[in-house]
Design an enzyme around this catalytic site. Structure first.
Site, short mmCIF file in Angstrom:
data_model
loop_
_atom_site.label_atom_id
_atom_site.label_comp_id
_atom_site.label_asym_id
_atom_site.label_seq_id
_atom_site.Cartn_x
_atom_site.Cartn_y
_atom_site.Cartn_z
N LYS A 174 0.87 -1.19 0.00
CA LYS A 174 0.00 0.00 0.00
C LYS A 174 0.90 1.23 0.00
O LYS A 174 1.48 1.59 1.02
CB LYS A 174 -0.89 -0.03 1.26
CG LYS A 174 -2.18 0.75 1.14
CD LYS A 174 -2.05 2.24 1.00
CE LYS A 174 -1.81 2.94 2.32
NZ LYS A 174 -1.63 4.42 2.11
N GLU A 248 9.69 2.12 10.69
CA GLU A 248 10.62 3.24 10.51
C GLU A 248 9.79 4.50 10.61
O GLU A 248 8.95 4.75 9.75
CB GLU A 248 11.31 3.17 9.14
CG GLU A 248 12.29 2.05 8.97
CD GLU A 248 13.50 2.15 9.87
OE1 GLU A 248 13.72 3.23 10.47
OE2 GLU A 248 14.20 1.14 10.00
N CYS A 282 13.09 11.55 6.64
CA CYS A 282 13.22 11.16 8.04
C CYS A 282 14.65 11.36 8.51
O CYS A 282 14.91 11.50 9.69
CB CYS A 282 12.73 9.74 8.27
SG CYS A 282 13.54 8.55 7.24
N GLU A 381 9.25 16.56 15.53
CA GLU A 381 9.55 16.47 14.10
C GLU A 381 8.61 17.39 13.33
O GLU A 381 7.38 17.22 13.38
CB GLU A 381 9.37 15.03 13.61
CG GLU A 381 9.84 14.86 12.19
CD GLU A 381 9.70 13.44 11.65
OE1 GLU A 381 8.65 12.83 11.86
OE2 GLU A 381 10.66 12.96 11.02
C1 UN1 Z 1 13.58 8.54 4.38
O1 UN1 Z 1 13.60 9.76 4.53
O2 UN1 Z 1 12.56 7.88 4.67
O3 UN1 Z 1 19.66 8.57 3.74
C2 UN1 Z 1 14.69 7.76 3.76
C3 UN1 Z 1 18.79 9.20 3.14
C4 UN1 Z 1 18.05 8.49 2.03
C5 UN1 Z 1 16.84 7.78 2.53
C6 UN1 Z 1 15.93 8.55 3.41
N1 UN1 Z 1 18.96 7.54 1.43
O4 UN1 Z 1 18.46 10.33 3.42
#
Ligand code: UN1
Length: 492
Positions: A174, A248, A282, A381
């Site tokens: 999804k 995550e 993230c 965040e």
């Molecule tokens: C994300 O923001 O979910 O290291 C992943 C990084 C990328 C992946 C980010 N290769 O910022």
């Protein structure tokens, strides 16, 4: 011109059984990009049934053959890289160079996991009895459910789909509701690479669709990337059904800059990590923890850099920063400016929508000065182009502040002092640590994930990425032809 996109179930592109749809928009122009099928529990069940029908053949296909299909996925992704990247930029806003990087991560992962088709390493160990052999092998789990966000529409799904497939599982995915068209363009690559029907299925939709997947009794594994709020709900629901879960979630990543740092390197890394992908990673840097002696020079250079960044639609030449993904994201980031003001923080640059851009969900790259550890803008965040600057006196204070947030994904330190660098490696409590490099840019051959509230202890990518999608099977072969008992049973 908009397009219609459908689910991908049992090798067919099919509308929802209910006939319901939802829309995705270009966040830079607010134009309609796609009208997408909106899945519910009926569509999810159809996808799970298709996956179950495909599973027995797929799990029995020799893993090297499964890996060869993944190599083909990599080759087709390479051929279509520009096309996929352009649709990605149009649908979710990241600038073209970054969208190409997103697809490249999936290409890298496809080659890496294709190679796992000839490894999937287990191990043997000595056993206690004569004429007996022991080994531990990785086995597939069955049907796995994947829930992914819009900010890495191809890379993040690839971190889940590819290890799941090479290990012999069938997938129901999804994708994020802000990127249905590019998600289906990614699914087409698997079909064209010769993946058997039903091995990968995609059901489009929003929260209701994801919940139906998480709650489906035949889905034994859930791998989720997204917001902390949703992730914790997914965890609770899946736990009640005894499922294995990989999460995550958020980050509140910091770059520490010590007085002896290389200033130019630090400026470039901070700028890119804070404002790349409009801060919607993230792994984005949202805190700068800077030692007193270098602060004024560093901040001056960062302000100049932030002011120079060109905002716009990421397919246009020279654009460096795209929009936020949607109105809701813009409202959230804007609301944090009120929080910052109430906390007595000084907005050095940005802090608002650009006045000359009436269309699109743009927000100016923002530097907040005078931030103190513990303030909301330092702890929560924001997921936008907002960097909080925290001044410190010492290395120890910097480490302590870095580690005092509820998330633990990525961190970084800029220093020319090798002793300080190694002490930081020892003391920073995040899942990813960088020395003299920004907080983004993780590579697919290493474990990706965070400590504390970022996740639940699982990792994606690298060898560790297989753990979510495999069960260990321990096998004992007794070739003595005699009745033997393991020593442990005989010990008094
Ligand atoms: C994300 O923001 O979910 O290291 C992943 C990084 C990328 C992946 C980010 N290769 O910022």
């Amino acid at each position: 011109m908009s397009q219609t996109v459908n689910h991908f179930i049992g090798g067919q592109f099919t509308p929802s059984q209910s006939g319901q749809t939802f829309e995705s928009y270009n966040p830079a122009t607010e134009e309609l990009v796609a009208v997408a099928a909106k899945g519910d529990a009926v569509d999810v069940d159809a996808a799970v049934q298709a996956a179950k029908a495909a599973y027995q053949n797929w799990r029995l296909m020799p893993a090297p053959r499964r890996g060869e299909i993944l190599y083909r996925v990599a080759e087709i992704l390479q051929e279509r890289k520009d096309k996929i990247a352009r649709l990605m930029t149009t649908e979710m806003g990241k600038v073209l160079a970054e969208a190409r990087g997103d697809v490249q991560e999936a290409i890298d992962m496809a080659y890496y996991m294709g190679g796992e088709g000839r490894r999937l390493l287990g191990y043997t160990a000595p056993v206690e009895m004569p004429n007996k052999f022991g080994m531990a092998i990785r086995d597939s789990v069955g049907i796995v459910g994947l829930v992914t966000p819009w900010n890495f529409p191809v890379a993040v799904p690839s971190w889940k789909i590819l290890p799941a497939l090479v290990a012999g599982n069938c997938v129901v995915w999804k994708p994020g509701e802000d990127c249905p068209a590019v998600s289906i363009m990614f699914a087409e690559v698997f079909k064209d690479a010769g993946l058997p029907d039903g091995v990968l299925n995609v059901v489009l939709g929003a929260g209701e669709t994801g919940a139906a997947l998480v709650n489906h009794p035949d889905v034994r594994v859930i791998s989720f990337t997204g917001s902390t709020d949703t992730g914790l709900k997914v965890y609770t629901q899946a736990a009640a059904l005894g499922k294995k879960v990989t999460l995550e979630m958020g980050g509140k990543n910091a770059i520490i800059v010590l007085d002896d740092a290389n200033l130019n390197l630090a400026v470039d890394a901070i700028n890119w990590s804070a404002f790349g992908t409009t801060g919607q990673r993230c792994t984005a840097t949202s805190r700068l923890i800077v030692q007193k002696g270098i602060k004024s020079r560093l901040v001056e250079a960062l302000v100049a850099k932030a002011k120079s960044l060109k905002l716009g639609f990421g397919l246009e030449d020279g654009v460096e920063v795209g929009p936020l993904v949607n109105q809701k994201a813009l409202n959230k980031v804007s609301s944090y400016m009120d929080v910052a003001k109430a906390e007595g923080v000084n907005v050095l640059v940005g802090g608002k929508r650009p006045s000359d851009m009436p269309k699109g969900f743009f927000f100016e790259p923002t530097l907040l000065d005078g931030v103190k550890a513990g303030m909301r803008v330092e702890q929560e965040e924001i997921f936008g182009p907002v960097l909080s600057i925290i001044e410190v006196e010492t290395f120890e204070e910097a480490i302590r502040i870095n580690n005092s947030v509820k998330y633990g994904l990525s961190s970084s330190i800029f220093t020319e002092n090798v002793n300080a660098a190694f002490r930081a490696i020892r003391d920073l409590t995040t899942g990813i640590v960088y020395i003299n490099h920004g907080t983004t840019g993780a590579e697919i051959q290493f474990p990706f994930g965070g400590t504390r509230g970022t996740g639940n202890g699982m990792r994606e990518a690298g060898q560790a990425g297989l753990d979510s999608f495999t069960e260990w099977k321990s096998v004992y072969v007794d070739y003595s032809g005699q009745l033997q008992r393991a020593q442990i049973d005989n010990r008094e």
